[in-house]
Design a protein around this motif. Structure first.
Motif, short mmCIF file in Angstrom:
data_model
loop_
_atom_site.label_atom_id
_atom_site.label_comp_id
_atom_site.label_asym_id
_atom_site.label_seq_id
_atom_site.Cartn_x
_atom_site.Cartn_y
_atom_site.Cartn_z
N PHE A 1 4.32 7.14 5.33
CA PHE A 1 5.07 6.99 4.04
C PHE A 1 3.31 7.81 3.04
O PHE A 1 2.50 8.21 3.94
CB PHE A 1 4.42 5.21 3.99
N VAL A 2 3.38 7.59 2.30
CA VAL A 2 2.15 7.52 1.35
C VAL A 2 1.31 6.59 1.14
O VAL A 2 1.80 5.75 0.77
CB VAL A 2 2.30 8.79 0.36
N LYS A 3 -0.04 6.77 1.07
CA LYS A 3 -0.75 5.57 0.69
C LYS A 3 -1.12 6.35 -0.71
O LYS A 3 -0.73 7.13 -1.29
CB LYS A 3 -1.71 5.71 1.36
N GLU A 4 -1.61 4.62 -1.26
CA GLU A 4 -1.68 4.98 -2.72
C GLU A 4 -2.54 5.46 -3.46
O GLU A 4 -2.90 6.43 -4.55
CB GLU A 4 -1.79 3.57 -3.17
N ASP A 5 -3.89 6.04 -2.64
CA ASP A 5 -4.98 6.82 -2.61
C ASP A 5 -4.80 8.37 -2.07
O ASP A 5 -5.74 8.93 -1.94
CB ASP A 5 -5.98 6.48 -1.91
N GLU A 6 -3.62 8.43 -1.16
CA GLU A 6 -3.30 9.82 -1.06
C GLU A 6 -2.54 10.95 -1.76
O GLU A 6 -1.26 10.00 -2.15
CB GLU A 6 -2.57 9.88 0.32
N SER A 7 -2.59 11.77 -1.82
CA SER A 7 -1.71 13.36 -2.26
C SER A 7 -0.85 13.44 -0.68
O SER A 7 -1.53 12.81 -0.42
CB SER A 7 -2.38 14.47 -2.39
N LEU A 8 0.07 13.44 -1.52
CA LEU A 8 1.02 13.96 -0.83
C LEU A 8 0.69 15.07 0.84
O LEU A 8 1.12 14.51 2.04
CB LEU A 8 3.22 14.57 -1.44
N GLU A 9 0.21 15.73 -0.03
CA GLU A 9 -0.32 17.09 1.29
C GLU A 9 -1.46 15.93 2.07
O GLU A 9 -1.00 16.24 3.02
CB GLU A 9 -1.19 17.90 0.52
N GLN B 1 5.20 22.25 0.59
CA GLN B 1 6.30 21.41 -0.12
C GLN B 1 7.78 22.72 -0.72
O GLN B 1 7.73 23.26 -0.65
CB GLN B 1 6.00 20.63 -1.76
N ILE C 1 7.39 6.81 -9.21
CA ILE C 1 7.38 7.95 -9.80
C ILE C 1 7.75 7.99 -10.78
O ILE C 1 8.11 7.27 -11.88
CB ILE C 1 9.15 7.89 -9.00
N SER D 1 1.11 14.57 -6.83
CA SER D 1 0.70 13.84 -6.42
C SER D 1 -1.23 13.19 -6.22
O SER D 1 -1.32 12.59 -5.76
CB SER D 1 1.54 14.07 -5.33
N GLU D 2 -1.78 14.56 -6.80
CA GLU D 2 -2.99 14.37 -6.54
C GLU D 2 -3.97 12.23 -6.79
O GLU D 2 -2.92 12.47 -8.05
CB GLU D 2 -4.20 15.06 -7.83
N PRO D 3 -4.35 12.18 -6.17
CA PRO D 3 -4.31 10.35 -7.10
C PRO D 3 -5.35 10.65 -8.22
O PRO D 3 -5.11 9.37 -8.79
CB PRO D 3 -6.14 10.47 -5.95
N VAL E 1 5.89 18.93 -6.20
CA VAL E 1 5.47 17.58 -6.98
C VAL E 1 3.93 17.67 -7.14
O VAL E 1 3.35 17.90 -6.44
CB VAL E 1 6.11 16.57 -5.91
N ILE F 1 8.68 5.82 -1.78
CA ILE F 1 8.55 7.43 -1.71
C ILE F 1 7.92 7.20 0.26
O ILE F 1 7.95 6.16 0.68
CB ILE F 1 6.78 7.53 -2.08
N ILE G 1 10.50 13.32 0.17
CA ILE G 1 9.04 14.73 0.18
C ILE G 1 9.23 15.48 0.86
O ILE G 1 9.12 15.22 2.31
CB ILE G 1 8.23 15.18 -0.66
N GLN H 1 1.24 -1.24 -0.06
CA GLN H 1 0.00 -0.31 0.00
C GLN H 1 0.74 1.18 -0.75
O GLN H 1 0.50 2.74 -0.54
CB GLN H 1 -0.56 0.64 0.89
N PHE H 2 2.41 1.12 0.78
CA PHE H 2 2.84 2.26 0.00
C PHE H 2 4.03 2.03 -1.50
O PHE H 2 4.64 2.84 -0.76
CB PHE H 2 3.37 2.52 1.68
N LEU H 3 3.61 1.12 -2.22
CA LEU H 3 4.74 1.18 -3.27
C LEU H 3 4.00 2.63 -3.90
O LEU H 3 3.01 1.96 -4.45
CB LEU H 3 4.18 -0.17 -3.64
N ASN H 4 4.73 3.11 -4.33
CA ASN H 4 4.78 4.57 -5.11
C ASN H 4 4.95 4.67 -6.15
O ASN H 4 6.46 3.71 -6.33
CB ASN H 4 4.45 5.88 -4.83
N ARG I 1 -1.26 5.89 -10.60
CA ARG I 1 -1.25 7.09 -9.90
C ARG I 1 0.35 6.80 -9.93
O ARG I 1 0.82 6.60 -9.18
CB ARG I 1 -2.12 7.64 -8.61
#
Lengths: 256, 256
Positions: free
Chosen positions: B55-63, B83, A22, A88-90, A86, B22, B121, A17-20, A117
């Motif tokens: 960490f960043v979840k797959e359905d989240e933006s960085l913010e 950022q 880039i 990163s919006e889903p 950056v 990430i 980030i 769930q944390f593999l993004n 995404r």
DNA sequence: ATGTTAGTGTGTCATATTGACGCAATGATA
DNA sequence: TATCATTGCGTCAATATGACACACTAACAT
């Protein structure tokens, strides 16, 4: 003493769930014919226009990856590059429905990859228009300079990325010098002014511009003049590299 | 017409050479006792100090991810977040040898994860010191405010991240207002000045500071004065939210 | 060859902004 | 009630800025 095993045993690393994914996108600015230009590519399959970009290898920094991408797109090394945001919006990777159908069709085994995404790092680059040789990449059939008003819709959120790059460039103009990477070695004051005006999107007073620019001490005035124009021949200038670098480091002051 | 399958068939998506990890790291600033403070966590196992991150979840933006992390660390919502840079050097995740031994020992199945290069980030955050409740995360046993001079070595490249955040904050001071997120609702001019001085790392003239600050039109002067101090009671001010927001948008001008 | 034209080099002047500082007022403390 | 550090409010010279005047010149049309 607890060891790291104990510490992490409840932490869910492996669900992915944390593999993004880039990527990086580059807004490459050039200046030609007194106009600001941006380097774009056209996608082979969908014929959409996009910013040149690429992926980051596991042993590369972003900067190295961006340089690699831009070397491929322009033939140039040591390009002036700056991260600016950056994205990163889903939903940023959501394509418009027509394009999505195209991509999903043909039982393409890669469409999953394409529909992920991507978290994309935006870079802007400043290059000497006359030295760059636009070259398409694996996904595109065309790579070309476009003026801002020639650019309509771009793929995904690339318009947004472009706008943010412009905005950033405008801000940076207020506290750092600009021009060395965009102009030829020798240039006239009106050319430099046009560059500033184009980026800022507004006109500046010729005489006040010159006064301010000279006050920074980053220009060498040459004896040479630029002939061939239909009017009084303007002097040529070059950047004083030493002072230019210093100004990049320490910042200028006073806005436009 | 070629389809996307043809286009991509030679592109090596699946080697995972493009699968990056990430993370995000937050430099959380607070202001207390006329001093700038930074929120740090202490790692459970190695006792090293680090910036709070996640960490960043797959359905989240960085913010969204950063807000989630900071909500966990401080209890606060709607934190002012920005950022400022992405850190991606391939060696950035290299630990010092002693620590690496600790982590690799104990046949820990997760040490591979920990030794990956993370692209991180960097965010900086501005919070009201008095309202934050520092709370450690899963990897840490302590979360606490530190003044800049109390901070020695941080884990990995976190010192570098912290320095870059400070540098960015200093630059931003030149073209946007600051204070609303760091000070109490009502504050005195000397307090605001101290904040600026702390961030800039230099002293400012009291009278000129006041003149300039008032000229921005982002302050409301109150009738109230702050009593209890050992000297003449200074007036209290509050931010004019409407103008403050406008100034954030449009920028101020003139540097410090 | 000559005048026209548009872009260029250089300078001026009033006004605004900045940096450096003076001085009286004040509120707790001794 | 005197002391002291701090605050409110102001001054002034130096500098920077914005708006504009005027003379110069290279190519072009006549």
């Amino acid at each position: 003493m607890q060891n790291i095993r104990t510490v992490t045993q409840n932490f869910d690393f492996h669900t992915h769930q944390f593999l993004n994914h880039i990527s990086l996108d580059c807004v490459v600015f050039g200046f030609h014919d007194n106009q600001l230009k941006v380097l774009l590519i056209r996608m082979k399959y969908t014929k959409e226009w996009a910013l040149p970009g690429g992926f980051v290898k596991e042993d590369e920094s972003l900067e190295v990856a961006a340089n690699r991408v831009l070397k491929d797109r322009t033939g140039l090394d040591n390009i002036f590059l700056k991260q600016f945001k950056v994205f990163s919006e889903p939903q940023r990777s959501d394509r418009n429905p027509a394009v999505k159908d195209l991509i999903d069709s043909g039982s393409n085994p890669d469409h999953e990859w394409f529909n992920q995404r991507f978290i994309s790092i935006g870079f802007y680059a400043l290059v000497d228009f006359s030295k760059a040789e636009p070259t398409p990449d694996f996904f595109s059939d065309l790579c070309a300079w476009k003026t801002l008003d020639e650019i309509n819709t771009l793929i995904l959120d690339h318009s947004q990325i472009l706008n943010k790059a412009l905005e950033t460039l405008r801000l940076q103009l207020n506290y750092q010098p600009l021009g060395y990477n965009l102009l030829a070695d020798k240039f006239t004051m009106p050319e430099l002014q046009k560059l500033y005006e184009t980026i800022l999107g507004k006109e500046l007073d010729r005489r006040n511009f010159q006064r301010k620019m000279l006050s920074y001490g980053i220009l060498n005035k040459l004896q040479e003049r630029k002939t061939g124009g239909a009017h009084k021949a303007p002097y040529l200038y070059e950047f004083n590299l030493e002072n230019y670098q210093k100004a990049l480091q320490n910042g200028l002051f006073g806005g436009w």
